[in-house]
Design a protein around this motif. Structure first.
Motif, PDB file in Angstrom:
ATOM      1  N   GLU B  26       0.811  -1.210   0.000  1.00  0.00           N
ATOM      2  CA  GLU B  26       0.000   0.000   0.000  1.00  0.00           C
ATOM      3  C   GLU B  26       0.853   1.273   0.000  1.00  0.00           C
ATOM      4  O   GLU B  26       0.659   2.173  -0.785  1.00  0.00           O
ATOM      5  CB  GLU B  26      -0.901   0.031   1.240  1.00  0.00           C
ATOM      6  CG  GLU B  26      -2.282  -0.573   1.036  1.00  0.00           C
ATOM      7  CD  GLU B  26      -3.046  -0.616   2.344  1.00  0.00           C
ATOM      8  OE1 GLU B  26      -2.967   0.356   3.111  1.00  0.00           O
ATOM      9  OE2 GLU B  26      -3.705  -1.644   2.609  1.00  0.00           O
ATOM     10  N   GLU B  27       1.807   1.280   0.915  1.00  0.00           N
ATOM     11  CA  GLU B  27       2.589   2.500   1.155  1.00  0.00           C
ATOM     12  C   GLU B  27       3.607   2.772   0.054  1.00  0.00           C
ATOM     13  O   GLU B  27       4.029   3.905  -0.151  1.00  0.00           O
ATOM     14  CB  GLU B  27       3.321   2.396   2.501  1.00  0.00           C
ATOM     15  CG  GLU B  27       2.412   2.290   3.704  1.00  0.00           C
ATOM     16  CD  GLU B  27       1.764   3.620   4.059  1.00  0.00           C
ATOM     17  OE1 GLU B  27       2.415   4.659   3.847  1.00  0.00           O
ATOM     18  OE2 GLU B  27       0.618   3.612   4.537  1.00  0.00           O
ATOM     19  N   MET B  28       4.035   1.742  -0.608  1.00  0.00           N
ATOM     20  CA  MET B  28       5.073   1.864  -1.629  1.00  0.00           C
ATOM     21  C   MET B  28       4.625   2.755  -2.781  1.00  0.00           C
ATOM     22  O   MET B  28       3.614   2.475  -3.419  1.00  0.00           O
ATOM     23  CB  MET B  28       5.358   0.461  -2.170  1.00  0.00           C
ATOM     24  CG  MET B  28       6.603   0.406  -3.015  1.00  0.00           C
ATOM     25  SD  MET B  28       8.066   0.463  -1.975  1.00  0.00           S
ATOM     26  CE  MET B  28       9.000  -0.829  -2.756  1.00  0.00           C
ATOM     27  N   PRO B  29       5.364   3.822  -3.056  1.00  0.00           N
ATOM     28  CA  PRO B  29       4.994   4.661  -4.200  1.00  0.00           C
ATOM     29  C   PRO B  29       5.064   3.846  -5.491  1.00  0.00           C
ATOM     30  O   PRO B  29       5.706   2.806  -5.538  1.00  0.00           O
ATOM     31  CB  PRO B  29       6.060   5.752  -4.190  1.00  0.00           C
ATOM     32  CG  PRO B  29       6.601   5.773  -2.814  1.00  0.00           C
ATOM     33  CD  PRO B  29       6.518   4.353  -2.347  1.00  0.00           C
ATOM     34  N   GLU B  30       4.435   4.362  -6.510  1.00  0.00           N
ATOM     35  CA  GLU B  30       4.420   3.654  -7.787  1.00  0.00           C
ATOM     36  C   GLU B  30       5.818   3.517  -8.381  1.00  0.00           C
ATOM     37  O   GLU B  30       6.667   4.369  -8.207  1.00  0.00           O
ATOM     38  CB  GLU B  30       3.547   4.406  -8.788  1.00  0.00           C
ATOM     39  CG  GLU B  30       2.059   4.241  -8.514  1.00  0.00           C
ATOM     40  CD  GLU B  30       1.240   4.946  -9.588  1.00  0.00           C
ATOM     41  OE1 GLU B  30       1.764   5.123 -10.701  1.00  0.00           O
ATOM     42  OE2 GLU B  30       0.104   5.331  -9.286  1.00  0.00           O
ATOM     43  N   GLU B  31       5.953   2.442  -9.111  1.00  0.00           N
ATOM     44  CA  GLU B  31       7.209   2.151  -9.809  1.00  0.00           C
ATOM     45  C   GLU B  31       7.814   3.386 -10.479  1.00  0.00           C
ATOM     46  O   GLU B  31       8.994   3.674 -10.330  1.00  0.00           O
ATOM     47  CB  GLU B  31       6.926   1.070 -10.861  1.00  0.00           C
ATOM     48  CG  GLU B  31       8.130   0.564 -11.624  1.00  0.00           C
ATOM     49  CD  GLU B  31       9.039  -0.317 -10.784  1.00  0.00           C
ATOM     50  OE1 GLU B  31       8.556  -0.934  -9.808  1.00  0.00           O
ATOM     51  OE2 GLU B  31      10.248  -0.378 -11.102  1.00  0.00           O
ATOM     52  N   GLU B  32       6.968   4.129 -11.178  1.00  0.00           N
ATOM     53  CA  GLU B  32       7.475   5.279 -11.938  1.00  0.00           C
ATOM     54  C   GLU B  32       8.018   6.362 -11.011  1.00  0.00           C
ATOM     55  O   GLU B  32       9.049   6.978 -11.287  1.00  0.00           O
ATOM     56  CB  GLU B  32       6.351   5.841 -12.811  1.00  0.00           C
ATOM     57  CG  GLU B  32       6.848   6.752 -13.914  1.00  0.00           C
ATOM     58  CD  GLU B  32       5.721   7.615 -14.459  1.00  0.00           C
ATOM     59  OE1 GLU B  32       4.558   7.179 -14.393  1.00  0.00           O
ATOM     60  OE2 GLU B  32       6.024   8.738 -14.916  1.00  0.00           O
ATOM     61  N   ILE B  33       7.312   6.579  -9.917  1.00  0.00           N
ATOM     62  CA  ILE B  33       7.758   7.576  -8.937  1.00  0.00           C
ATOM     63  C   ILE B  33       9.114   7.169  -8.372  1.00  0.00           C
ATOM     64  O   ILE B  33      10.032   7.990  -8.248  1.00  0.00           O
ATOM     65  CB  ILE B  33       6.750   7.683  -7.779  1.00  0.00           C
ATOM     66  CG1 ILE B  33       5.357   8.058  -8.293  1.00  0.00           C
ATOM     67  CG2 ILE B  33       7.243   8.659  -6.718  1.00  0.00           C
ATOM     68  CD1 ILE B  33       5.067   9.510  -8.328  1.00  0.00           C
ATOM     69  N   LEU B  34       9.230   5.908  -8.030  1.00  0.00           N
ATOM     70  CA  LEU B  34      10.477   5.415  -7.453  1.00  0.00           C
ATOM     71  C   LEU B  34      11.628   5.581  -8.439  1.00  0.00           C
ATOM     72  O   LEU B  34      12.745   5.929  -8.059  1.00  0.00           O
ATOM     73  CB  LEU B  34      10.325   3.938  -7.069  1.00  0.00           C
ATOM     74  CG  LEU B  34       9.323   3.678  -5.950  1.00  0.00           C
ATOM     75  CD1 LEU B  34       9.069   2.192  -5.801  1.00  0.00           C
ATOM     76  CD2 LEU B  34       9.837   4.269  -4.645  1.00  0.00           C
ATOM     77  N   TYR B  35      11.305   5.357  -9.686  1.00  0.00           N
ATOM     78  CA  TYR B  35      12.319   5.507 -10.722  1.00  0.00           C
ATOM     79  C   TYR B  35      12.743   6.971 -10.834  1.00  0.00           C
ATOM     80  O   TYR B  35      13.932   7.289 -10.861  1.00  0.00           O
ATOM     81  CB  TYR B  35      11.756   5.001 -12.048  1.00  0.00           C
ATOM     82  CG  TYR B  35      12.760   4.986 -13.165  1.00  0.00           C
ATOM     83  CD1 TYR B  35      13.686   3.947 -13.286  1.00  0.00           C
ATOM     84  CD2 TYR B  35      12.794   6.016 -14.096  1.00  0.00           C
ATOM     85  CE1 TYR B  35      14.616   3.948 -14.301  1.00  0.00           C
ATOM     86  CE2 TYR B  35      13.727   6.023 -15.121  1.00  0.00           C
ATOM     87  CZ  TYR B  35      14.632   4.983 -15.225  1.00  0.00           C
ATOM     88  OH  TYR B  35      15.562   4.990 -16.231  1.00  0.00           O
ATOM     89  N   ASP B  36      11.755   7.868 -10.871  1.00  0.00           N
ATOM     90  CA  ASP B  36      12.047   9.296 -10.957  1.00  0.00           C
ATOM     91  C   ASP B  36      12.854   9.774  -9.752  1.00  0.00           C
ATOM     92  O   ASP B  36      13.743  10.612  -9.874  1.00  0.00           O
ATOM     93  CB  ASP B  36      10.749  10.108 -11.029  1.00  0.00           C
ATOM     94  CG  ASP B  36      10.033   9.914 -12.352  1.00  0.00           C
ATOM     95  OD1 ASP B  36      10.637   9.330 -13.270  1.00  0.00           O
ATOM     96  OD2 ASP B  36       8.866  10.334 -12.459  1.00  0.00           O
ATOM     97  N   LEU B  37      12.509   9.224  -8.611  1.00  0.00           N
ATOM     98  CA  LEU B  37      13.206   9.589  -7.383  1.00  0.00           C
ATOM     99  C   LEU B  37      14.681   9.202  -7.477  1.00  0.00           C
ATOM    100  O   LEU B  37      15.566  10.000  -7.166  1.00  0.00           O
ATOM    101  CB  LEU B  37      12.540   8.859  -6.210  1.00  0.00           C
ATOM    102  CG  LEU B  37      12.709   9.399  -4.803  1.00  0.00           C
ATOM    103  CD1 LEU B  37      12.456  10.889  -4.751  1.00  0.00           C
ATOM    104  CD2 LEU B  37      11.762   8.661  -3.868  1.00  0.00           C
ATOM    105  N   ALA B  38      14.920   8.000  -7.945  1.00  0.00           N
ATOM    106  CA  ALA B  38      16.307   7.551  -8.127  1.00  0.00           C
ATOM    107  C   ALA B  38      17.021   8.449  -9.129  1.00  0.00           C
ATOM    108  O   ALA B  38      18.171   8.839  -8.921  1.00  0.00           O
ATOM    109  CB  ALA B  38      16.338   6.102  -8.589  1.00  0.00           C
ATOM    110  N   GLU B  39      16.326   8.802 -10.201  1.00  0.00           N
ATOM    111  CA  GLU B  39      16.909   9.681 -11.206  1.00  0.00           C
ATOM    112  C   GLU B  39      17.306  11.020 -10.601  1.00  0.00           C
ATOM    113  O   GLU B  39      18.350  11.573 -10.904  1.00  0.00           O
ATOM    114  CB  GLU B  39      15.927   9.916 -12.357  1.00  0.00           C
ATOM    115  CG  GLU B  39      15.738   8.714 -13.262  1.00  0.00           C
ATOM    116  CD  GLU B  39      17.037   8.237 -13.885  1.00  0.00           C
ATOM    117  OE1 GLU B  39      17.704   9.023 -14.561  1.00  0.00           O
ATOM    118  OE2 GLU B  39      17.391   7.055 -13.651  1.00  0.00           O
ATOM    119  N   LEU B  40      16.425  11.536  -9.738  1.00  0.00           N
ATOM    120  CA  LEU B  40      16.714  12.815  -9.091  1.00  0.00           C
ATOM    121  C   LEU B  40      17.986  12.724  -8.244  1.00  0.00           C
ATOM    122  O   LEU B  40      18.882  13.550  -8.345  1.00  0.00           O
ATOM    123  CB  LEU B  40      15.542  13.253  -8.223  1.00  0.00           C
ATOM    124  CG  LEU B  40      15.805  14.501  -7.372  1.00  0.00           C
ATOM    125  CD1 LEU B  40      15.998  15.728  -8.263  1.00  0.00           C
ATOM    126  CD2 LEU B  40      14.681  14.735  -6.378  1.00  0.00           C
TER     127      LEU B  40
END
Lengths: 121, 121
Positions: B26-40
């Motif tokens: 539930e708490e885990m952000p979406e795959e895409e968000i996590l990817y963007d976060l890593a990119e940042l």
DNA sequence: CATTCATATGAATAATTGTTCATATATTTA
DNA sequence: TAAATATATGAACAATTATTCATATGAATG
């Protein structure tokens, strides 16, 4: 054998005022700190590690559970946990054959949240 | 020709309680968000870019001034400014031939400071 | 409009890095 | 002490990336 000036590839003049240049040199953290800082953020710069940090935020977990939750190999997770451990972002305790990992401190979450805030703009 | 189960390379049983597993999903952000976060964070994960952000924290600056302050080539700085621009960490304005860069928002500093706090432990 | 200055950018290269595979280590249990 | 289980780790490979070099673009100026 005329000596040539090394091409410094500079602009004709600096736009900055002297005092700004001084200010920059004063305020700038030491080379080593800046390097360490980059190293730290590098650790956050991988989505697998981000995911690991997120699941550990929910609960302490063993390597195998993390691997299953993230649908990745035990080895891949273990390698990444080592990176996180070296950066002191996670800590661990052993219980028999099992090793439980958890987040090392509160900064982890603050950093992640600031990142989230930024990308959600 | 006996079929073999694919080796799932799992542990015998998960240590986690069902509700924790649910909670994580539930708490885990979406795959895409996590990817963007890593990119940042990847963007913060380079000492040249960290330095650029630090000098820009002192003052708006043109490419050439940054290059001189950091003792690096104009091209290297320009390449990195592009990365920072794409991550929306810096903004710029043109004035004649000169392009002035500055920090995009306050998150930059918060993130850097949290990082600093962490490594200074 | 040719020149100069500031910046941007494409290609190339060297270095770094994430995952896999195979295997080692450590702990428990039969 | 042999077998089973959980984790760690070294080597290899593919993919990514930071810098350099050469050159292009864009703006001001003579």
């Amino acid at each position: 054998m005329s000596e040539k000036e090394p091409v410094l590839e500079q602009c004709d003049y600096m736009h900055l005022h002297e005092n700004v240049i001084e200010q920059v040199q004063e305020e700038m953290p030491e080379e080593e700190i800046l390097y360490d800082l980059a190293e730290l953020f590098k650790v956050f710069g991988d989505s697998t590690r981000i995911k690991i940090l997120y699941v550990l935020f929910q609960s302490e977990m063993c390597v195998c559970d993390i691997a299953q939750l993230l649908n990745m190999s035990q080895s891949a997770i273990s390698h990444q946990l080592r990176v996180l451990k070296q950066a002191q972002l996670v800590k661990y305790r052993r219980e028999g054959k099992t090793v439980f990992y958890s987040l090392a401190d509160a900064h982890v979450n603050t950093i992640l949240n600031q990142g989230l805030e930024h990308i959600e703009e």
